[in-house]
Design an enzyme around this catalytic site. Structure first.
Site, PDB file in Angstrom:
ATOM      1  N   SER A  17       0.830  -1.175   0.085  1.00  0.00           N
ATOM      2  CA  SER A  17      -0.134  -0.026  -0.113  1.00  0.00           C
ATOM      3  C   SER A  17       0.652   1.226  -0.086  1.00  0.00           C
ATOM      4  O   SER A  17       1.848   1.649  -0.824  1.00  0.00           O
ATOM      5  CB  SER A  17      -1.040  -0.074   1.186  1.00  0.00           C
ATOM      6  OG  SER A  17      -1.984   0.888   1.104  1.00  0.00           O
ATOM      7  N   HIS A  42      -2.406  -1.226  -4.450  1.00  0.00           N
ATOM      8  CA  HIS A  42      -3.936  -1.397  -4.631  1.00  0.00           C
ATOM      9  C   HIS A  42      -4.459  -0.082  -4.621  1.00  0.00           C
ATOM     10  O   HIS A  42      -3.665   0.875  -4.275  1.00  0.00           O
ATOM     11  CB  HIS A  42      -4.463  -2.391  -3.500  1.00  0.00           C
ATOM     12  CG  HIS A  42      -4.391  -1.694  -2.082  1.00  0.00           C
ATOM     13  ND1 HIS A  42      -4.843  -2.704  -0.996  1.00  0.00           N
ATOM     14  CD2 HIS A  42      -3.802  -0.681  -1.844  1.00  0.00           C
ATOM     15  CE1 HIS A  42      -4.530  -1.610   0.145  1.00  0.00           C
ATOM     16  NE2 HIS A  42      -3.666  -0.605  -0.268  1.00  0.00           N
TER      17      HIS A  42
END
Length: 212
Positions: A109, A134
């Site tokens: 992330s 993501h």
């Protein structure tokens, strides 16, 4: 009978100390302060406002100390706050120093974004790491409130998704549509796949082999 409260055990982070001999005698440092002398910063937790403030302060200190020498940022992070991560990102671009990044363990992330945001050619990973990209997540277990407010937050989340995708685009050389598709779900890569994707430059096993 009223039950008495029992003392609760709390986890205490053990921070090693090192002792150096100087001309004035012994001097003790916590390990992170000692590493800072060698221009090394450790991001080893989730990204929070407090963590971001600490890392930014260290970067500013090292820039003042010597703007010509690189900063070395070691990352083992599951991600965290987008705003805190972007604050670190902005200062990585702001300081005069090159910022070398190193993935150890995991960079997921916001952790992967910070890894990728290092100076081109100076983004490293150890061989057994995992890198994950993501789209941004809506924090909290549920969303409640007025419909208008929910729409506002949804629009803001879409803007954040586009902003993060553009940042990856800048640092990977991948086109926007490819990145958007790759970030649609949790996308885990080993370091060799991450290198191929443009998230990092070198996979290293030891200091004797900086390029791989």
């Amino acid at each position: 009978m009223t039950p008495q409260s029992q003392p609760q055990e709390t986890a205490v982070a053990l921070i090693p100390y090192v002792i150096e001999q100087t001309s004035k005698g012994e001097r003790s440092y916590d390990i992170y302060s000692r590493l800072l002398k060698d221009r090394i910063i450790i991001l080893g937790t989730a990204v929070t406002d407090e963590v971001a403030n600490s890392i930014i302060a260290q970067m500013l200190f090292l820039e003042v100390d010597n703007p010509e020498k690189p900063i070395h940022l070691y990352i083992n992070s599951p991600g965290g706050s987008v705003s805190a991560g972007l604050a670190i990102y902005d200062f990585m671009q702001f300081v005069k120093c090159d910022v070398a990044t190193y993935c150890m363990g995991m960079a997921a992330s916001m952790g992967s974004l910070l890894l990728t945001a290092g100076t081109k050619g100076m983004r490293y990973s150890l061989p057994n790491t995992r890198i994950m990209i993501h789209q941004p997540l809506l924090s909290g277990g549920g969303l409640s409130g007025q419909v208008t407010d929910i729409e506002i937050h949804a629009k803001e989340l879409v803007k954040t998704k586009e902003k993060l995708t553009r940042i990856y685009e800048t640092h990977t050389g991948r086109d926007y549509d490819t990145l958007r598709a790759a970030m649609e779900r949790d996308n885990f890569m080993d370091p060799y796949q991450a290198k191929e994707f443009g998230l990092l430059d070198h996979v290293v096993e030891s200091r004797k082999a900086k390029k791989g």
